[in-house]
Design an enzyme around this catalytic site. Structure first.
Site, PDB file in Angstrom:
ATOM      1  CG  HIS A 123      -1.893   0.986   1.414  1.00 47.82           C
ATOM      2  ND1 HIS A 123      -1.618   2.288   1.734  1.00 47.82           N
ATOM      3  CD2 HIS A 123      -3.235   0.908   1.288  1.00 47.82           C
ATOM      4  CE1 HIS A 123      -2.756   2.964   1.805  1.00 47.82           C
ATOM      5  NE2 HIS A 123      -3.752   2.156   1.533  1.00 47.82           N
ATOM      6  CG  ASP A 200       0.635  -2.085   6.201  1.00 54.40           C
ATOM      7  OD1 ASP A 200      -0.292  -2.101   7.032  1.00 54.40           O
ATOM      8  OD2 ASP A 200       0.500  -1.660   5.035  1.00 54.40           O
ATOM      9  CD  GLN A 203      -6.578  -4.165   4.252  1.00 56.12           C
ATOM     10  OE1 GLN A 203      -7.515  -4.918   4.490  1.00 56.12           O
ATOM     11  NE2 GLN A 203      -6.760  -2.901   3.917  1.00 56.12           N
ATOM     12  CE  LYS A 226      -7.180  -0.111   6.442  1.00 54.14           C
ATOM     13  NZ  LYS A 226      -7.964   0.557   5.404  1.00 54.14           N
ATOM     14  CB  CYS A 366      -3.657   3.419  -1.476  1.00 54.79           C
ATOM     15  SG  CYS A 366      -4.862   4.692  -1.168  1.00 54.79           S
TER      16      CYS A 366
END
Lengths: 412, 157
Positions: A123, A200, A203, A226, A366
């Site tokens: 991303h 990261d 997700q 999220k 993104c």
């Protein structure tokens, strides 16, 4: 499972509405998740009863707000199995967390000639901070290749990470391809070469049990919104020995130990990074979201999503002219399914699906370098969460079929 | 069926323009060469304009985009040939007003076939797709320097 399938949706008031005269099916969870009543009420309760600034008052409300604020820090530490709550830093989201690692750790540890290794699936928030750090320091930014099915190419991992590598930064789960990267193994490789590993977790954290120690990473960033918490709150976790040597980035109230006319000493981590009044209500909401998810159990959350993906993926695969990106085996993916319908731009698909009440995302997500890598201008993306059902997946399938029929005479 | 509403957006003429866009490609001799991007979706539009005697003599566009942006670009190129920058400025304003729901009485006269894109007003998320090409021609004919203007749409437009 604590609850029968299909019943989680009842905890989310926003889902009970019609969009374009159709019952809403919300499949844009990779962008942001909806909030359960418990989270909305926790924020309201905080403002009704406890609101005060933290760490600076002796009055009762300030004490209560400070306790709420610090209790959530412990809750987060437990949620991701961090060794200490002092390693848990509040941010406004994943982007800020990753930027802080690049700007603070990166700026003080990366020098000209060093390498920073990321992948083609990142991303922009786990790409641009490293690219800019490379520009500032004279380091080289390198990319790990992907296999044809979208999984990281492990031989490329071993090739790109070298003794010159200072930082490896990777998505735990992709926001486009639906793959989960084997971070534990990559962390070992990074450490063998003396590099640190940054994850990261935007997700992955909402959808599976996270254990930062098992992953072996040095930094792990994720967003609250999220995982059913409000927007504007996120977490950066880092190993204490690294946090201790990192300079703070924002100076001001709350983060100082002692201020004199010409010199200032700072608090320890995590507080030295939290300058100014924090998003206290956001923290309270994050705590409520974690409570909600932990009551169900992250393993059950993952099971529920996998059951839906296993039912939906084969049906999608049968639609002629539909390309699905990432692994074709439901066992190898998360609830993120990116696709394109032949000869149709994903924006047109998204508008048509919206008319059917099905909310998906269309665009580059993104991840422009990934779009280039896949050689597509954009994709459509459906992303599932706990409250989505197999019926929701069928609504998606039917809406795609109807869209295909509508445009059957071809457009671009 | 809910998709029946889509016919307000995807009229037959729009689908035809998107499938077989007019003035698609590039010019050998261009006085203006402009690239406009829509950062929210990654759409890119390249527009080349040849001016003669104060009017648009020839025009070409290329790039990637959805049905609406491609059809709108195709229709725009049809309508601006032979027009002066002043006339084009008025057309761009009329188009922008039309797709945001403020259709004036003379849109058919001003915009020709492009007036069919009025249906976009019912799909607010797609207004930017429709206006990209018109913003590009506006910048192309109004720009002072001769070559290679790169622009992008603002987030709040």
């Amino acid at each position: 499972m604590g609850k029968k399938m299909n019943s989680y949706a009842e905890d989310f008031p926003i889902l009970k509405q019609k969009v374009n005269d159709e019952q809403l099916v919300y499949l844009d969870n990779a962008a942001t998740a909806q909030k359960p009543r418990a989270v909305i009420e926790a924020i309201t309760d905080y403002y009704y009863h406890d609101n005060a600034n933290v760490h600076r008052g002796v009055h009762t409300l300030a004490e209560r707000a400070t306790k709420d604020f610090e209790d959530v820090r412990s809750k987060v530490a437990h949620f991701i199995n961090a060794p200490s709550k002092d390693e848990v830093i509040y941010t406004k989201g994943t982007t800020e967390g990753l930027n802080w690692v690049a700007a603070s750790y990166g700026q003080t540890h990366v020098k000209a000639g060093d390498e920073i290794v990321i992948s083609y699936m990142e991303h922009h928030s786990n790409l641009v901070p490293w690219q800019q750090l490379a520009h500032r320091t004279g380091a080289k930014l390198k990319y790990i290749s992907l296999q044809p099915d979208g999984q990281l190419d492990m031989s490329s991992v071993r090739q790109e990470i070298t003794d010159k590598t200072a930082i490896v930064a990777l998505a735990h789960a992709s926001n486009v391809l639906g793959v989960v990267n084997p971070l534990a193994e990559i962390s070992r490789i990074a450490h063998e070469h003396g590099a640190i590993m940054v994850a990261d977790g935007a997700q992955s954290t909402p959808h599976m049990k996270i254990d930062v120690q098992e992953l072996g990473v040095d930094f792990f960033a994720f967003s609250g919104h999220k995982l059913m918490a409000p927007t504007g709150i996120g977490i950066l976790w880092g190993k204490s020995e690294l946090l201790d040597e990192m300079p703070p980035l924002e100076f001001g109230g709350e983060m100082i130990d002692w201020v004199q006319l010409q010199e200032t000493t700072f608090k320890k981590a995590p507080w030295k990074f939290e300058g100014g009044t924090q998003n206290i209500a956001g923290v309270v909401g994050l705590g409520a979201a974690i409570d909600y998810l932990e009551k169900i159990g992250m393993d059950n959350v993952q099971k529920q999503e996998r059951a839906v993906v296993q039912a939906v993926l084969p049906e999608l695969q049968q639609i002629e002219g539909l390309t699905i990106y990432g692994p074709q085996d439901a066992q190898k993916r998360t609830g993120v399914i990116s696709f394109n319908l032949d000869n149709l731009h994903p924006h047109d698909v998204a508008t048509a699906l919206d008319m059917e009440g099905v909310a998906i995302r269309a665009g580059h997500h993104c991840a422009q370098p990934l779009m280039e890598y896949l050689n597509v201008p954009a994709t459509a993306r459906a992303s599932f969460y706990l409250y989505n059902t197999i019926e929701d997946g069928q609504r998606l399938v039917e809406a795609i079929k109807a869209t295909k029929e509508f445009f059957k005479n071809g457009t671009i | 069926m809910a998709l029946s509403k889509l016919e307000n957006l995807y009229r037959q003429m729009i689908l035809e323009h998107a499938t077989h866009p007019h003035h698609h490609g590039s010019l050998k001799k261009a006085d203006q060469d402009i690239e406009l991007r829509n950062p929210t979706c990654g759409d890119v539009l390249t527009l080349q304009v040849e001016l003669k005697d104060g009017k648009v003599a020839d025009i070409a566009f290329s790039g990637s985009g959805c049905t609406i942006s491609q059809a709108s670009a195709s229709m725009m190129t049809d309508e601006v040939v032979g027009k002066t920058p002043e006339q084009i400025g008025k057309m761009v304003v009329a188009f922008s007003e039309m797709v945001t729901g403020n259709e004036s009485d003379d849109v058919d006269e001003l915009l020709g076939d492009a007036a069919i894109l009025a249906g976009v007003a019912q799909f607010p998320a797609r207004i930017k797709c429709a206006t990209l090409a018109w913003k590009a021609i506006y910048q192309a004919v109004k720009a002072d320097d001769k070559k290679s203007t790169v622009g992008f749409l603002r987030h709040d437009e």
